[in-house]
Design a protein around this motif. Sequence first.
Motif, short mmCIF file in Angstrom:
data_model
loop_
_atom_site.label_atom_id
_atom_site.label_comp_id
_atom_site.label_asym_id
_atom_site.label_seq_id
_atom_site.Cartn_x
_atom_site.Cartn_y
_atom_site.Cartn_z
N LYS A 27 0.83 -1.21 0.00
CA LYS A 27 0.00 0.00 0.00
C LYS A 27 0.87 1.26 0.00
CE LYS A 27 -4.32 -1.71 2.00
NZ LYS A 27 -5.32 -1.54 3.06
N LEU A 28 1.97 1.23 0.75
CA LEU A 28 2.88 2.38 0.73
C LEU A 28 3.36 2.65 -0.68
CD1 LEU A 28 5.23 2.03 3.86
CD2 LEU A 28 3.57 3.84 3.40
N ALA A 29 3.74 1.57 -1.38
CA ALA A 29 4.25 1.73 -2.74
C ALA A 29 3.16 2.25 -3.67
CB ALA A 29 4.79 0.40 -3.25
N LEU A 30 1.95 1.70 -3.57
CA LEU A 30 0.86 2.08 -4.46
C LEU A 30 0.43 3.52 -4.23
CD1 LEU A 30 -0.89 0.77 -6.67
CD2 LEU A 30 -2.57 0.23 -4.90
N TYR A 31 0.18 3.86 -2.96
CA TYR A 31 -0.24 5.23 -2.65
C TYR A 31 0.87 6.23 -2.92
CZ TYR A 31 -4.20 3.12 -0.13
OH TYR A 31 -5.32 2.42 0.20
N GLY A 32 2.12 5.84 -2.65
CA GLY A 32 3.24 6.73 -2.91
C GLY A 32 3.40 7.02 -4.38
N PHE A 33 3.26 5.99 -5.23
CA PHE A 33 3.39 6.19 -6.67
C PHE A 33 2.27 7.07 -7.19
CE2 PHE A 33 3.21 4.67 -11.17
CZ PHE A 33 4.46 5.13 -11.53
N GLN A 34 1.09 6.97 -6.60
CA GLN A 34 -0.03 7.83 -6.99
C GLN A 34 0.32 9.30 -6.71
OE1 GLN A 34 -4.72 7.44 -6.53
NE2 GLN A 34 -3.78 7.75 -4.56
N HIS A 35 0.95 9.57 -5.58
CA HIS A 35 1.38 10.93 -5.28
C HIS A 35 2.38 11.43 -6.32
CE1 HIS A 35 -0.30 12.60 -1.59
NE2 HIS A 35 -0.34 11.38 -1.08
N VAL A 36 3.27 10.54 -6.75
CA VAL A 36 4.27 10.93 -7.75
C VAL A 36 3.59 11.32 -9.06
CG1 VAL A 36 6.20 10.13 -9.17
CG2 VAL A 36 6.11 9.54 -6.74
N LEU A 37 2.62 10.52 -9.50
CA LEU A 37 1.92 10.83 -10.74
C LEU A 37 1.13 12.13 -10.61
CD1 LEU A 37 0.61 7.34 -11.92
CD2 LEU A 37 2.52 8.64 -12.83
N ALA A 38 0.52 12.33 -9.43
CA ALA A 38 -0.26 13.55 -9.23
C ALA A 38 0.64 14.78 -9.25
CB ALA A 38 -0.99 13.47 -7.90
N PHE A 39 1.86 14.61 -8.83
CA PHE A 39 2.77 15.74 -8.66
C PHE A 39 3.68 15.94 -9.86
CE2 PHE A 39 7.27 15.17 -8.04
CZ PHE A 39 7.76 16.31 -7.42
N TYR A 40 3.80 14.92 -10.73
CA TYR A 40 4.87 14.88 -11.72
C TYR A 40 4.82 16.07 -12.68
CZ TYR A 40 8.24 13.06 -15.03
OH TYR A 40 9.34 12.90 -15.82
N ALA A 41 3.66 16.34 -13.24
CA ALA A 41 3.57 17.42 -14.24
C ALA A 41 3.96 18.76 -13.63
CB ALA A 41 2.16 17.49 -14.81
N GLY A 42 3.45 19.04 -12.43
CA GLY A 42 3.80 20.29 -11.76
C GLY A 42 5.27 20.36 -11.41
N ALA A 43 5.88 19.20 -11.15
CA ALA A 43 7.28 19.16 -10.76
C ALA A 43 8.19 19.48 -11.93
CB ALA A 43 7.63 17.79 -10.18
N VAL A 44 7.89 18.93 -13.09
CA VAL A 44 8.82 19.07 -14.22
C VAL A 44 8.55 20.31 -15.06
CG1 VAL A 44 9.13 16.57 -14.33
CG2 VAL A 44 7.42 17.66 -15.81
#
Length: 516
Positions: A27-44
């Motif tokens: 669950k940590l991996a799944l929820y964590g990766f979801q945060h990455v996808l949510a944040f990715y566009a704004g990050a780059v």
Amino acid sequence: MARVAARLSATGEQSTHPVDEVLPLPKLALYGFQHVLAFYAGAVIVPIIVGGALKLSTEQLVYLINADLFTCGIASIIQAFGIGRIGARLPLIQGVTFTAVSPMIAIGLGAGGGTAALLVIYGAVITAGIATFAFAWLPAKAFRTVMRLFPPVVTGSVITVLGIVLIPVGLNDAAGGLGSPDFGDPKNFAYAGGTMLFILVLMKVGRPFLSSIAILLGLVGGTLVAFLLGDAKFGDVGQADWVGITTPFHYGAPKFEWFPIVLMLIVMLITMVETTGDTYAVGDIVGKEVDSETVARALRADGAATALGGILNSFPYVAFAENVGLVRMTKVKSRFVVVAAGAFMILLGLLPKAAAIVASVPHAVLGGAATVMFAMVALAGIQTLAKVDLKEEKNALVVGVSLAFALLPATVPVFFTKHMDSDLSSLLNSGVTMGATAAIVLNLIFNGPAKDDAHTAPAVAGPADESSTAVTPAPAEQPAAPAAAGAADTADADGAAGGSGADEPTEGEPAAAPTA
């Protein structure tokens, strides 16, 4: 409203607050990766915009993106996990602030562009980061005095402004991305609408676990459909390197010039208001008490991350509002999910090929998901404003006029680009800057500084230990004191999610006095 970290279970024993719950690894991996996808566009997007304006080569631009992701991961772990008195220990993702984009471009172009301009930018970023870090170590009394400038009417207005300013970013992505040949094509809106509809259906009818990963499933599903229809391209994945290491001062020693430093210090003042609002907002969402010390720890993490960003070839960092909206949507409250997301970001920063896969999500699909999340950011601001007496005309004017000022740069951009000094324009041509400045100034004019930390719930009657937020269990023969108004728990609809980190109600949970 706020609840303390150490809570009482039904048996009178202390139980772990959902924020501090370590979820099972899958669950940590799944929820964590979801945060990455949510944040990715704004990050780059920030290194892409700044690098493009400075005429960097494609290779240099890829390096900036990897450096940004790598530093984002470290910064997010510092903020969520905490190191001593640094980091809020809340589910807050750190990302490069949009507020710094125009000032950094102005600094870079003034320095002649190219990698030489980056050295001037990095000198200003490092100095501003150190200054922010030092400011957050002010004595408690002095820091609380500063925090009186940010009552709920100000922070609520700023978070609402953030959401409103970000929504057009999501809609532009939904249209295909600004500058793309097919911008505005109905096909793009079909992808965005389909992704958004899929997410909303999952949130409405899905099991709690599926609802908690609705954004991730929407992005994966939308990308899969686009790939099957020939609109998702993964050609860049094969061209990307397998490993890319970010080294300190990659382009040379930073240069410290007074005007860029002053400009970046002003930027950090605005980002401090953003982080303050985000910290209080996420505290409300997860049910964790946030006081001036929590905000100070969050700002120290901002300062440390910003200074580190200048060293590792990146830019100023702030708590990312996008992910605050994701926490609200999913009700997954564990800060260790953000720690997992930070680990993923470090990995993406070291593996350009992996980052290229994530970057292949079509703009339209990303825009559909982002628009939902940005709307939730605005709602988090409205939730904070719900604490404010808006029937009082003075408060209503602060909120309404600050929202109007926030819309000025997007509505009348020519005022900033053609009728204002370029240095001043680089600072003010931002909806967040205009809205936040207006909210602070108008609140001081109409209300003056708050008498105390207006975000902190009042204490219940009875003695309280001001040195700790822990709750001492009441003796068995005595009934637990009722919770103060606004501090009682509410059950989250997360039943089947098990260890999702979502809060569960406890009977007779006493409220604690705010920390001094």
